[in-house]
Design a protein around this motif. Structure first.
Motif, PDB file in Angstrom:
ATOM      1  N   LEU A  94       0.834  -1.195   0.000  1.00 26.15           N
ATOM      2  CA  LEU A  94       0.000   0.000   0.000  1.00 26.15           C
ATOM      3  C   LEU A  94       0.870   1.247   0.000  1.00 26.15           C
ATOM      4  CD1 LEU A  94      -2.800  -0.860   2.606  1.00 26.15           C
ATOM      5  CD2 LEU A  94      -2.759  -1.321   0.141  1.00 26.15           C
ATOM      6  N   THR A  95       0.352   2.320  -0.519  1.00 25.25           N
ATOM      7  CA  THR A  95       1.053   3.601  -0.480  1.00 25.25           C
ATOM      8  C   THR A  95       0.963   4.183   0.933  1.00 25.25           C
ATOM      9  OG1 THR A  95      -0.887   4.935  -1.019  1.00 25.25           O
ATOM     10  CG2 THR A  95       0.357   4.001  -2.873  1.00 25.25           C
ATOM     11  N   GLU A  96       1.712   5.239   1.171  1.00 26.57           N
ATOM     12  CA  GLU A  96       1.663   5.884   2.476  1.00 26.57           C
ATOM     13  C   GLU A  96       0.269   6.434   2.759  1.00 26.57           C
ATOM     14  OE1 GLU A  96       4.737   8.770   2.519  1.00 26.57           O
ATOM     15  OE2 GLU A  96       6.350   7.309   2.802  1.00 26.57           O
ATOM     16  N   ARG A  97      -0.373   6.974   1.733  1.00 22.07           N
ATOM     17  CA  ARG A  97      -1.718   7.530   1.943  1.00 22.07           C
ATOM     18  C   ARG A  97      -2.720   6.425   2.266  1.00 22.07           C
ATOM     19  NH1 ARG A  97      -3.068  12.029  -2.600  1.00 22.07           N
ATOM     20  NH2 ARG A  97      -4.690  12.528  -1.072  1.00 22.07           N
ATOM     21  N   GLN A  98      -2.605   5.308   1.564  1.00 22.78           N
ATOM     22  CA  GLN A  98      -3.492   4.174   1.873  1.00 22.78           C
ATOM     23  C   GLN A  98      -3.222   3.642   3.276  1.00 22.78           C
ATOM     24  OE1 GLN A  98      -2.251   1.928  -1.610  1.00 22.78           O
ATOM     25  NE2 GLN A  98      -4.361   1.953  -2.415  1.00 22.78           N
ATOM     26  N   SER A  99      -1.973   3.552   3.666  1.00 22.08           N
ATOM     27  CA  SER A  99      -1.620   3.059   5.004  1.00 22.08           C
ATOM     28  C   SER A  99      -2.161   3.986   6.081  1.00 22.08           C
ATOM     29  CB  SER A  99      -0.103   2.938   5.136  1.00 22.08           C
ATOM     30  OG  SER A  99       0.422   2.013   4.198  1.00 22.08           O
ATOM     31  N   ALA A 100      -2.148   5.298   5.810  1.00 23.47           N
ATOM     32  CA  ALA A 100      -2.701   6.256   6.774  1.00 23.47           C
ATOM     33  C   ALA A 100      -4.210   6.049   6.923  1.00 23.47           C
ATOM     34  CB  ALA A 100      -2.399   7.685   6.324  1.00 23.47           C
ATOM     35  N   GLU A 101      -4.867   5.699   5.829  1.00 23.58           N
ATOM     36  CA  GLU A 101      -6.309   5.432   5.898  1.00 23.58           C
ATOM     37  C   GLU A 101      -6.583   4.183   6.724  1.00 23.58           C
ATOM     38  OE1 GLU A 101      -7.480   5.336   1.777  1.00 23.58           O
ATOM     39  OE2 GLU A 101      -6.589   7.306   1.433  1.00 23.58           O
ATOM     40  N   VAL A 102      -5.727   3.160   6.549  1.00 22.03           N
ATOM     41  CA  VAL A 102      -5.875   1.930   7.331  1.00 22.03           C
ATOM     42  C   VAL A 102      -5.728   2.236   8.825  1.00 22.03           C
ATOM     43  CG1 VAL A 102      -4.856  -0.314   7.852  1.00 22.03           C
ATOM     44  CG2 VAL A 102      -5.121   0.408   5.468  1.00 22.03           C
ATOM     45  N   LYS A 103      -4.754   3.052   9.164  1.00 19.43           N
ATOM     46  CA  LYS A 103      -4.526   3.400  10.566  1.00 19.43           C
ATOM     47  C   LYS A 103      -5.753   4.088  11.160  1.00 19.43           C
ATOM     48  CE  LYS A 103      -1.407   5.966  13.599  1.00 19.43           C
ATOM     49  NZ  LYS A 103      -0.180   6.805  13.681  1.00 19.43           N
ATOM     50  N   ARG A 104      -6.329   5.007  10.416  1.00 14.99           N
ATOM     51  CA  ARG A 104      -7.528   5.701  10.898  1.00 14.99           C
ATOM     52  C   ARG A 104      -8.716   4.740  11.022  1.00 14.99           C
ATOM     53  NH1 ARG A 104      -7.820  10.765  13.284  1.00 14.99           N
ATOM     54  NH2 ARG A 104      -6.450  12.256  12.232  1.00 14.99           N
ATOM     55  N   PHE A 105      -8.809   3.797  10.105  1.00 13.78           N
ATOM     56  CA  PHE A 105      -9.893   2.813  10.149  1.00 13.78           C
ATOM     57  C   PHE A 105      -9.790   1.967  11.417  1.00 13.78           C
ATOM     58  CE2 PHE A 105     -11.810  -1.308   9.289  1.00 13.78           C
ATOM     59  CZ  PHE A 105     -13.030  -0.967   8.707  1.00 13.78           C
ATOM     60  N   ILE A 106      -8.575   1.533  11.743  1.00 18.90           N
ATOM     61  CA  ILE A 106      -8.365   0.724  12.948  1.00 18.90           C
ATOM     62  C   ILE A 106      -8.819   1.505  14.176  1.00 18.90           C
ATOM     63  CG2 ILE A 106      -6.622  -0.350  14.425  1.00 18.90           C
ATOM     64  CD1 ILE A 106      -5.024  -0.942  11.855  1.00 18.90           C
ATOM     65  N   GLY A 107      -8.586   2.813  14.171  1.00 15.91           N
ATOM     66  CA  GLY A 107      -8.995   3.651  15.293  1.00 15.91           C
ATOM     67  C   GLY A 107     -10.474   3.970  15.325  1.00 15.91           C
ATOM     68  N   GLY A 108     -11.211   3.557  14.307  1.00 14.87           N
ATOM     69  CA  GLY A 108     -12.652   3.813  14.287  1.00 14.87           C
ATOM     70  C   GLY A 108     -13.032   5.193  13.798  1.00 14.87           C
ATOM     71  N   ASP A 109     -12.110   5.915  13.172  1.00 16.13           N
ATOM     72  CA  ASP A 109     -12.395   7.267  12.675  1.00 16.13           C
ATOM     73  C   ASP A 109     -12.943   7.196  11.254  1.00 16.13           C
ATOM     74  OD1 ASP A 109     -11.339   8.229  15.073  1.00 16.13           O
ATOM     75  OD2 ASP A 109      -9.313   8.357  14.237  1.00 16.13           O
ATOM     76  N   TYR A 110     -14.134   6.647  11.119  1.00 15.12           N
ATOM     77  CA  TYR A 110     -14.662   6.331   9.792  1.00 15.12           C
ATOM     78  C   TYR A 110     -14.971   7.580   8.970  1.00 15.12           C
ATOM     79  CZ  TYR A 110     -15.153   1.956  12.322  1.00 15.12           C
ATOM     80  OH  TYR A 110     -14.898   0.838  13.084  1.00 15.12           O
ATOM     81  N   ASP A 111     -15.383   8.659   9.622  1.00 15.36           N
ATOM     82  CA  ASP A 111     -15.619   9.905   8.888  1.00 15.36           C
ATOM     83  C   ASP A 111     -14.317  10.456   8.323  1.00 15.36           C
ATOM     84  OD1 ASP A 111     -14.933  10.276  11.648  1.00 15.36           O
ATOM     85  OD2 ASP A 111     -15.347  12.424  11.417  1.00 15.36           O
ATOM     86  N   VAL A 112     -13.233  10.318   9.086  1.00 18.03           N
ATOM     87  CA  VAL A 112     -11.922  10.770   8.614  1.00 18.03           C
ATOM     88  C   VAL A 112     -11.445   9.901   7.453  1.00 18.03           C
ATOM     89  CG1 VAL A 112      -9.512  11.158   9.270  1.00 18.03           C
ATOM     90  CG2 VAL A 112     -11.351  11.643  10.910  1.00 18.03           C
ATOM     91  N   VAL A 113     -11.667   8.592   7.569  1.00 20.77           N
ATOM     92  CA  VAL A 113     -11.254   7.666   6.509  1.00 20.77           C
ATOM     93  C   VAL A 113     -11.909   8.033   5.185  1.00 20.77           C
ATOM     94  CG1 VAL A 113     -11.321   5.264   5.732  1.00 20.77           C
ATOM     95  CG2 VAL A 113     -10.812   5.781   8.119  1.00 20.77           C
ATOM     96  N   LEU A 114     -13.226   8.265   5.206  1.00 17.97           N
ATOM     97  CA  LEU A 114     -13.921   8.603   3.959  1.00 17.97           C
ATOM     98  C   LEU A 114     -13.436   9.935   3.402  1.00 17.97           C
ATOM     99  CD1 LEU A 114     -17.604   7.475   4.589  1.00 17.97           C
ATOM    100  CD2 LEU A 114     -15.857   6.369   3.192  1.00 17.97           C
ATOM    101  N   GLY A 115     -13.121  10.886   4.275  1.00 12.24           N
ATOM    102  CA  GLY A 115     -12.583  12.157   3.809  1.00 12.24           C
ATOM    103  C   GLY A 115     -11.230  11.984   3.141  1.00 12.24           C
ATOM    104  N   MET A 116     -10.390  11.138   3.728  1.00  5.12           N
ATOM    105  CA  MET A 116      -9.070  10.877   3.150  1.00  5.12           C
ATOM    106  C   MET A 116      -9.195  10.180   1.804  1.00  5.12           C
ATOM    107  SD  MET A 116      -7.177   9.621   6.663  1.00  5.12           S
ATOM    108  CE  MET A 116      -5.514   9.432   5.995  1.00  5.12           C
ATOM    109  N   LEU A 117     -10.093   9.193   1.723  1.00  3.49           N
ATOM    110  CA  LEU A 117     -10.300   8.483   0.457  1.00  3.49           C
ATOM    111  C   LEU A 117     -10.843   9.422  -0.612  1.00  3.49           C
ATOM    112  CD1 LEU A 117     -10.379   5.804  -1.135  1.00  3.49           C
ATOM    113  CD2 LEU A 117     -12.710   5.468  -0.240  1.00  3.49           C
ATOM    114  N   GLU A 118     -11.752  10.272  -0.224  1.00  5.61           N
ATOM    115  CA  GLU A 118     -12.352  11.208  -1.179  1.00  5.61           C
ATOM    116  C   GLU A 118     -11.304  12.171  -1.722  1.00  5.61           C
ATOM    117  OE1 GLU A 118     -16.668  13.351  -1.322  1.00  5.61           O
ATOM    118  OE2 GLU A 118     -15.463  13.697   0.476  1.00  5.61           O
ATOM    119  N   ARG A 119     -10.425  12.664  -0.863  1.00  2.00           N
ATOM    120  CA  ARG A 119      -9.375  13.576  -1.331  1.00  2.00           C
ATOM    121  C   ARG A 119      -8.378  12.843  -2.235  1.00  2.00           C
ATOM    122  NH1 ARG A 119     -10.107  15.276   3.946  1.00  2.00           N
ATOM    123  NH2 ARG A 119      -8.335  14.077   4.752  1.00  2.00           N
ATOM    124  N   ARG A 120      -8.097  11.584  -1.899  1.00  3.00           N
ATOM    125  CA  ARG A 120      -7.125  10.836  -2.699  1.00  3.00           C
ATOM    126  C   ARG A 120      -7.677  10.476  -4.076  1.00  3.00           C
ATOM    127  NH1 ARG A 120      -6.140   5.278  -2.968  1.00  3.00           N
ATOM    128  NH2 ARG A 120      -7.279   4.799  -1.053  1.00  3.00           N
TER     129      ARG A 120
END
Length: 408
Positions: A94-120
């Motif tokens: 995975l890229t660094e951006r994808q890995s950052a999304e995984v980290k946020r997902f593990i933490g339960g920050d689902y709104d942040v995850v979708l925002g990161m995916l949308e920007r990417r």
């Protein structure tokens, strides 16, 4: 020797009394039941109300990744539910951006995850992005239908004329559940929501995070990502201003949320902080289910300024459904008088001393919440059912109790 009434209702203060509405139901603070009987309660519905008909926020994120980023999805689907940063994901490939999304997902920050995916993927966080189209498609394709909990909540949201219920869900299941209600229950979203008041005009299904447009070809404005929460909670202040006003007029009751749901990070924390500055804020409640009592989780809710009402979540939250169904049947505004009368007749078959504490408490509550004419009707009903003098004495005592309250 004279018999002694073992019931706790008369001896326990209104702040401490709890009422069980029937078998397999949660014990509800009587102060909340009485506030509801006065039309002073608003229910706020989260994703748990629509489950299992529709995915929760976590499942929705997984579905979006499954269709838009299969590589990251392969990692996310191995993350156990409730990991909360205690799980190490294998992000090789995975890229660094994808890995950052995984980290946020593990933490339960689902709104942040979708925002990161949308920007990417879309280089944007608003408008008609692929992420938002995928969310709308997933929810529309679920084919969910309203369940008994939706219908009970709609009935309980009748304030004695207007029906008013708040939701952070995007689906229209509450509207479907209210389709047979008369007068018709209208639906409002975001900026079109009426300002809270005690007037009849404050009514409808109120989608404070937006709703799917009934026309699938049209764009649906949704509070979905962390940027959306910032826009509507911090910049425009549409949602917090609404909640502040509502919390001053009504007791807010959360249904279908966990303490870590993204809306909880925004929705009521600020209101709880204002509780120390504004004395007119009413008490807020949440129905909180676990498979065993969890004192730490209960204290977590209390720390947020919310009174938790625990129920046993074993059996697919059947206790929650039966609690709201029974509450709706006993509702002053929209209940069934035949159910109330049947409960009174059943309870008074036994003399008051030998009746169980929950039966005495329920009887006293049904009397306590009534106006003088309703108390007289229940007294006549109990007499016709050959109730012993203990029950009739209790009615008289409660009538005196209510008079004392009115003189304060």
């Amino acid at each position: 020797m004279a018999s002694v009434d073992r019931g706790a209702s008369a001896d326990v203060s209104i702040e401490d009394r709890v009422i069980s509405l029937g078998a397999d139901t949660a014990a509800i603070p009587e102060r909340l039941l009485l506030a509801h009987a006065r039309g002073e309660v608003l229910f706020i519905c989260g994703a748990g109300v629509s489950g299992p008909a529709l995915p929760d926020f976590r499942e929705l994120v997984l579905d979006v990744y499954k269709n838009l980023d299969t590589g990251t999805h392969a990692v996310l689907e191995r993350v156990p539910r409730g990991a909360h940063n205690q799980f190490e994901a294998d992000c090789d490939g995975l890229t660094e951006r994808q890995s950052a999304e995984v980290k946020r997902f593990i933490g339960g920050d689902y709104d942040v995850v979708l925002g990161m995916l949308e920007r990417r993927l879309d280089n944007q966080t608003r408008g008609d992005s692929r992420v938002r189209r995928e969310v709308a498609t997933r929810l529309r394709g679920a084919g969910g239908r309203p369940g008994s909990l939706h219908r009970a909540l709609v009935r309980l949201s009748d304030r004695g004329g207007p029906t008013t219920i708040i939701t952070t869900n995007f689906d229209l299941l509450l509207e479907q559940a209210a389709s047979s209600v008369r007068p018709k229950v209208n639906s409002y979203s975001l900026g079109s929501i009426p300002r809270p008041s005690t007037q009849n005009e404050f009514a409808g299904v109120l989608h404070i995070h937006g709703a799917l447009d009934r026309d699938p070809q049209r764009f649906s404005e949704l509070v979905l990502s962390d940027q959306d929460f910032g826009e509507f909670y911090l910049r425009r202040r549409v949602v917090p201003d609404f909640i502040y006003d509502a919390a001053r007029l009504y007791h807010l009751v959360l249904v279908g949320y966990s303490a870590n749901d993204p809306p909880m990070r925004y929705l009521l924390n600020a209101v709880a902080a204002d509780g120390f500055r504004f004395t007119d804020l009413k008490e807020r409640f949440t129905f909180f289910g676990t498979d065993a009592p969890d004192p730490v989780a209960l204290e977590d809710w209390k720390a947020r300024g919310i009174t938790p009402i625990w129920y046993d979540s074993n059996g697919g939250h059947s206790v929650l459904r039966s609690t709201f169904e029974q509450w709706a049947d006993f509702s002053v505004a929209s209940g069934k008088q035949s159910k109330i009368d049947a409960a009174i007749k059943r309870i008074v078959r036994n003399n008051r001393v030998s009746a169980s504490d929950p039966e005495r408490d329920l009887f006293d509550h049904l009397v306590r919440r009534g106006n003088p004419s309703e108390r007289a009707r229940l007294s006549a009903l109990a007499s016709a059912a050959k109730a012993d003098v203990g029950w009739l004495d209790a009615i008289m005592k409660i009538g005196t109790e209510k008079e004392r309250v009115r003189r304060k």
